[in-house]
Write an enzyme that holds these catalytic residues in place. Structure first.
Site, PDB file in Angstrom:
ATOM      1  N   CYS A   2     -11.697   7.898   4.855  1.00  0.00           N
ATOM      2  CA  CYS A   2     -13.156   7.997   4.810  1.00  0.00           C
ATOM      3  C   CYS A   2     -13.542   9.235   4.018  1.00  0.00           C
ATOM      4  CB  CYS A   2     -13.717   8.121   6.214  1.00  0.00           C
ATOM      5  SG  CYS A   2     -13.100   6.847   7.314  1.00  0.00           S
ATOM      6  N   ARG A  27     -13.625   6.623  -1.663  1.00  0.00           N
ATOM      7  CA  ARG A  27     -12.648   6.765  -0.569  1.00  0.00           C
ATOM      8  C   ARG A  27     -12.860   5.738   0.533  1.00  0.00           C
ATOM      9  NH1 ARG A  27     -10.366  12.126  -0.046  1.00  0.00           N
ATOM     10  NH2 ARG A  27      -9.992  11.633   2.127  1.00  0.00           N
ATOM     11  N   TRP A  74     -14.301   3.922   5.864  1.00  0.00           N
ATOM     12  CA  TRP A  74     -13.284   2.896   5.574  1.00  0.00           C
ATOM     13  C   TRP A  74     -12.747   2.545   6.951  1.00  0.00           C
ATOM     14  CZ3 TRP A  74     -10.988   0.072   1.779  1.00  0.00           C
ATOM     15  CH2 TRP A  74      -9.702  -0.389   1.987  1.00  0.00           C
ATOM     16  N   ASN A 100     -12.518  11.583  10.021  1.00  0.00           N
ATOM     17  CA  ASN A 100     -11.619  10.850   9.135  1.00  0.00           C
ATOM     18  C   ASN A 100     -10.256  10.868   9.812  1.00  0.00           C
ATOM     19  OD1 ASN A 100     -10.184   9.780   7.051  1.00  0.00           O
ATOM     20  ND2 ASN A 100     -10.365  11.565   5.704  1.00  0.00           N
ATOM     21  N   GLY A 101      -9.615   9.711   9.975  1.00  0.00           N
ATOM     22  CA  GLY A 101      -8.309   9.674  10.641  1.00  0.00           C
ATOM     23  C   GLY A 101      -8.359   8.789  11.870  1.00  0.00           C
ATOM     24  N   GLU A 481       9.867  -6.105  -6.934  1.00  0.00           N
ATOM     25  CA  GLU A 481       8.638  -5.306  -6.924  1.00  0.00           C
ATOM     26  C   GLU A 481       8.636  -4.316  -8.106  1.00  0.00           C
ATOM     27  OE1 GLU A 481       5.848  -5.423  -5.862  1.00  0.00           O
ATOM     28  OE2 GLU A 481       5.026  -3.408  -5.852  1.00  0.00           O
ATOM     29  N   LYS A 485       5.828  -4.197 -11.105  1.00  0.00           N
ATOM     30  CA  LYS A 485       5.086  -2.964 -11.405  1.00  0.00           C
ATOM     31  C   LYS A 485       5.191  -2.641 -12.882  1.00  0.00           C
ATOM     32  CE  LYS A 485       3.365  -2.569  -8.710  1.00  0.00           C
ATOM     33  NZ  LYS A 485       2.889  -3.014  -7.431  1.00  0.00           N
ATOM     34  N   GLU A 488       3.290  -5.179 -15.124  1.00  0.00           N
ATOM     35  CA  GLU A 488       1.853  -5.112 -14.858  1.00  0.00           C
ATOM     36  C   GLU A 488       1.165  -3.952 -15.606  1.00  0.00           C
ATOM     37  OE1 GLU A 488       1.302  -4.346 -10.686  1.00  0.00           O
ATOM     38  OE2 GLU A 488      -0.720  -5.151 -10.676  1.00  0.00           O
ATOM     39  N   HIS A 504      25.463 -16.411 -14.040  1.00  0.00           N
ATOM     40  CA  HIS A 504      25.160 -17.845 -14.105  1.00  0.00           C
ATOM     41  C   HIS A 504      24.140 -18.160 -15.189  1.00  0.00           C
ATOM     42  CE1 HIS A 504      27.653 -18.503 -10.629  1.00  0.00           C
ATOM     43  NE2 HIS A 504      27.034 -17.503 -10.015  1.00  0.00           N
ATOM     44  N   LYS A 603      -8.271  -5.956  -9.130  1.00  0.00           N
ATOM     45  CA  LYS A 603      -7.688  -5.456  -7.879  1.00  0.00           C
ATOM     46  C   LYS A 603      -7.697  -6.537  -6.801  1.00  0.00           C
ATOM     47  CE  LYS A 603      -5.848  -2.429  -5.199  1.00  0.00           C
ATOM     48  NZ  LYS A 603      -4.398  -2.248  -5.411  1.00  0.00           N
TER      49      LYS A 603
HETATM   50  C1  AGP Z   1       0.089  -5.544  -7.250  1.00  0.00           C
HETATM   51  O1  AGP Z   1       0.443  -4.465  -8.026  1.00  0.00           O
HETATM   52  C2  AGP Z   1      -0.773  -6.518  -7.834  1.00  0.00           C
HETATM   53  N1  AGP Z   1      -1.887  -5.972  -8.449  1.00  0.00           N
HETATM   54  C3  AGP Z   1      -0.973  -7.865  -7.150  1.00  0.00           C
HETATM   55  O2  AGP Z   1       0.244  -8.517  -7.267  1.00  0.00           O
HETATM   56  C4  AGP Z   1      -1.436  -7.920  -5.687  1.00  0.00           C
HETATM   57  O3  AGP Z   1      -0.428  -7.453  -4.857  1.00  0.00           O
HETATM   58  C5  AGP Z   1      -1.803  -9.366  -5.336  1.00  0.00           C
HETATM   59  O4  AGP Z   1      -2.878  -9.777  -6.132  1.00  0.00           O
HETATM   60  C6  AGP Z   1      -2.116  -9.574  -3.889  1.00  0.00           C
HETATM   61  O5  AGP Z   1      -3.215  -8.826  -3.481  1.00  0.00           O
HETATM   62  P1  AGP Z   1      -3.529  -8.617  -1.962  1.00  0.00           P
HETATM   63  O6  AGP Z   1      -2.428  -7.831  -1.348  1.00  0.00           O
HETATM   64  O7  AGP Z   1      -4.836  -7.882  -1.946  1.00  0.00           O
HETATM   65  O8  AGP Z   1      -3.638  -9.977  -1.343  1.00  0.00           O
END
Ligand code: AGP
Length: 608
Positions: A2, A27, A74, A100-101, A481, A485, A488, A504, A603
């Site tokens: 927050c 935040r 938040w 906050n917390g 993962e 990253k 992306e 394979h 996002k």
């Molecule tokens: C992660 O770096 C991505 N931007 C993306 O894969 C994300 O994790 C995915 O869209 C799922 O989002 P969510 O966790 O909000 O459901």
């Protein structure tokens, strides 16, 4: 999490607070509020939603005061609403608090000291305001100390008292806050971005210190109320750098926030060797009716699910299938009331994951959500929720949400086994011990020299056109993962392979031009992964290996190694992914990419 701001001085506090909250809105932004002291009375105004709603609400009011506190929320305890928005007040209206917390023991405090009180919100914070009223002895500072003595958890608190209208009191534990020093005025905020328009002179608060702000200056005292001397620092950041805490990008800031986020995810959930969730409880009978678990999610959350499968299968011995949400709902999966569906989502709003949740409910499955956002669609519609409490994640590339999702899964795995009274007591205890070490160990990992090592690797591999990630078991899960990253944010073509699968087919692509990042931290698969690493070395690939501290073997046959500090080997993915996040970040930086907002991505993905 927050945003907090406080002001005492000659200006009208209302405009300073609204201005400060605007700077802090990044935040947390589900509700906001202010409290000021007007003619020895506390006046509170709050509103659900964006700060604009609060501004609208008070625009025609004539609130005039030289002292006030403000908050942008938040949500953690209690959904976003007017009632749950801060500030919270005592029953007699003489104290107002912003926080906050998390106050971990708020339920116990209610029972012990505040039985019979009427609470107007579902928050943990309101307990603090009620305790101030309960313990008040005519001396605000002494009363605050008494309240702090019974609080458990992480908090920054700023409080005002109608009977002592010239001052506000602030303190912090495991949660940031900074003081602003002005001429005839004093400020406090959860970060400097809220102060910069007024002052560049600031003081940092240590844990356990009590800050008393008046228009004549700021006094800092220790627990025994003795004076503490403080140095005044000058802030040189511009407004944009201040919002990012001095980091160049939100992504890097969020990587560095992980140790604090880990503390929050664990907060209040470990009791000796037992895991407890405030949000729900399950009996052995309820758990045993589930013959199968589906974990359903997208992107990074899906990758977290791949670790979750291994955790739950190992600890609770329930078969788990992990599915991509956009595939799951269209393939008529076999599920009924004997299936538990776990949906994982940082935002709690991802359309494919919401649709999968609804599909599961239509098949009479119970749904457990792991999410970051209180009051999100997924949190509202699931039967059980585990919040990861990572705090707002602004960078499109998810970092702290991923690692806190893993921690939530470890807690869940241990919890299911514990409720089923399984015999793996020692194993569970060792995992919980490892989880508790994560905040400290991860903070030690994020040092200048470690960053320099990662930057060296980024310079070495950053201009490649293709990069492969390899690993086995949980190492493979985090390799996936790592590769997401990298592609992306750096736009390099990156793929992750189960190390044993290379031969394979994919091995045909490996040449001196395809660097390989090998994750070699799982001890149970180390020897086999090492053989696969030698296979790519034999094809002239440059290899960066992520290894355990004390591993003296791997460096002999790879080009560069990066160590992960010692910790329980089962929880090590939480740490081992951090260098992968960092290397993606630095490669993207070298390539001049738009790191926080990569091309074509958003996002929160609210379309199917
Ligand atoms: C992660 O770096 C991505 N931007 C993306 O894969 C994300 O994790 C995915 O869209 C799922 O989002 P969510 O966790 O909000 O459901």
């Amino acid at each position: 999490m927050c945003g907090i701001v406080g002001y005492v001085g000659k200006r009208n506090a209302v405009s300073v607070l609204l201005d400060g909250l605007q700077k802090l809105e990044y935040r947390g932004y589900d509700s906001s509020g202010i409290a000021v002291i007007e003619q020895a009375q506390i006046v509170v105004e709050k509103s659900e939603g964006k700060l604009a709603n609060l501004r609208d609400k008070i625009k025609d009011m004539t609130l005039e005061s030289g002292i006030g506190i403000g908050h942008t929320r938040w949500a953690t305890h209690g959904r976003p609403s007017d009632a749950n928005a801060h500030p919270h007040t005592s029953q007699n209206g003489k104290f107002a608090v912003v926080h906050n917390g998390i106050v971990e023991n708020y339920l116990a405090l209610k029972e012990k000291y505040l039985a019979g009180d009427h609470f107007t919100s579902e928050t943990d914070t309101e307990v603090v305001a009620h305790l101030l009223e309960k313990f008040y002895n005519g001396n605000f500072a002494e009363t605050v100390i008494k309240v702090l003595d019974v609080l458990e958890g992480a908090y920054s608190l700023v409080m005002i008292c109608a009977d002592e209208p010239d001052k506000m009191i602030a303190c912090r534990k495991d949660s940031p806050m900074v003081l602003g020093v002005g001429e005839g005025e004093s400020f406090i905020a959860s970060d400097v971005s809220a102060l910069l328009a007024y002052t560049r002179s600031c003081m940092y608060i240590e844990e356990g210190e009590l800050c008393i702000l008046t228009q004549d200056g700021i006094t800092i005292k220790n627990h025994a109320l003795q004076l503490v001397e403080k140095e005044i620092h000058t802030i040189t950041w511009d407004a944009e750098a201040a919002e990012k805490g001095g980091f160049e990008h939100f992504m890097l800031k969020e990587i560095f926030e992980q140790p604090e986020a880990f503390k929050r995810t664990l907060s209040g959930r470990l009791h000796g060797n037992q895991v407890h969730f405030d949000e729900f409880s399950l009996t052995a009978e309820e758990i045993n009716q589930w013959q199968k678990i589906y974990i359903v999610a997208c992107g990074t959350a899906y990758h977290a699910g791949l670790v979750g499968k291994q955790v739950i299968e190992k600890l609770a011995r329930i078969p788990v299938e992990v599915e991509i949400a956009s595939e799951f709902r269209y393939r008529d999966p076999m599920m009924d009331e004997h299936t538990l569906v776990i949906v994982i989502s940082q935002s709690g709003e991802t359309a494919d994951t919401v649709a999968a949740l609804r599909e599961a409910k239509m098949h009479h499955c119970k749904v457990l959500a792991i999410t970051n956002v209180v009051g999100s669609a997924i949190a509202r519609e699931a039967d059980y929720v585990i919040y990861i409490w990572a705090g707002p994640e602004i960078s499109v590339a998810s970092t702290k949400a991923y690692t806190t999702m893993l921690i939530a899964e470890y807690l869940l795995g241990v919890y299911l086994a514990q409720q089923k009274e399984m015999a793996n007591l020692d194993e569970r205890a060792a995992i919980l011990e490892g989880l508790q070490q994560l905040p400290e160990v991860s903070a030690k990992l994020l040092t200048e020299s470690y960053l320099a090592e990662v930057q060296r690797a980024a310079e070495r591999y950053g201009m490649a056109e293709n990069i492969f990630f390899i690993g086995r078991g949980m190492d493979w899960a985090i390799a996936l993962e790592g590769s997401l990253k990298l592609k992306e944010i750096s736009y390099i073509h990156a793929e992750a392979y189960a190390a044993g699968e290379l031969k394979h087919g994919t091995l045909a692509l490996v040449t001196e031009k395809t660097p390989v990042i090998a994750i070699c931290v799982q001890k149970s698969t180390y020897d086999k992964t090492a053989s696969n690493v030698k296979e790519v070395k034999a094809r002239d690939a440059k290899v960066l290996a992520i290894i355990n501290e004390g591993d003296t073997q791997t460096a002999k046959f790879v080009d560069q190694t990066m160590e992960i500090p010692k910790i329980n080997n089962f929880v090590i993915p939480v740490l081992a992914v951090i260098p992968l996040q960092l290397i993606s970040y630095y490669i993207a930086k070298i390539r001049g990419c738009e790191i926080d907002q990569p091309r074509n991505l958003a996002k929160s993905v609210t379309v199917e």
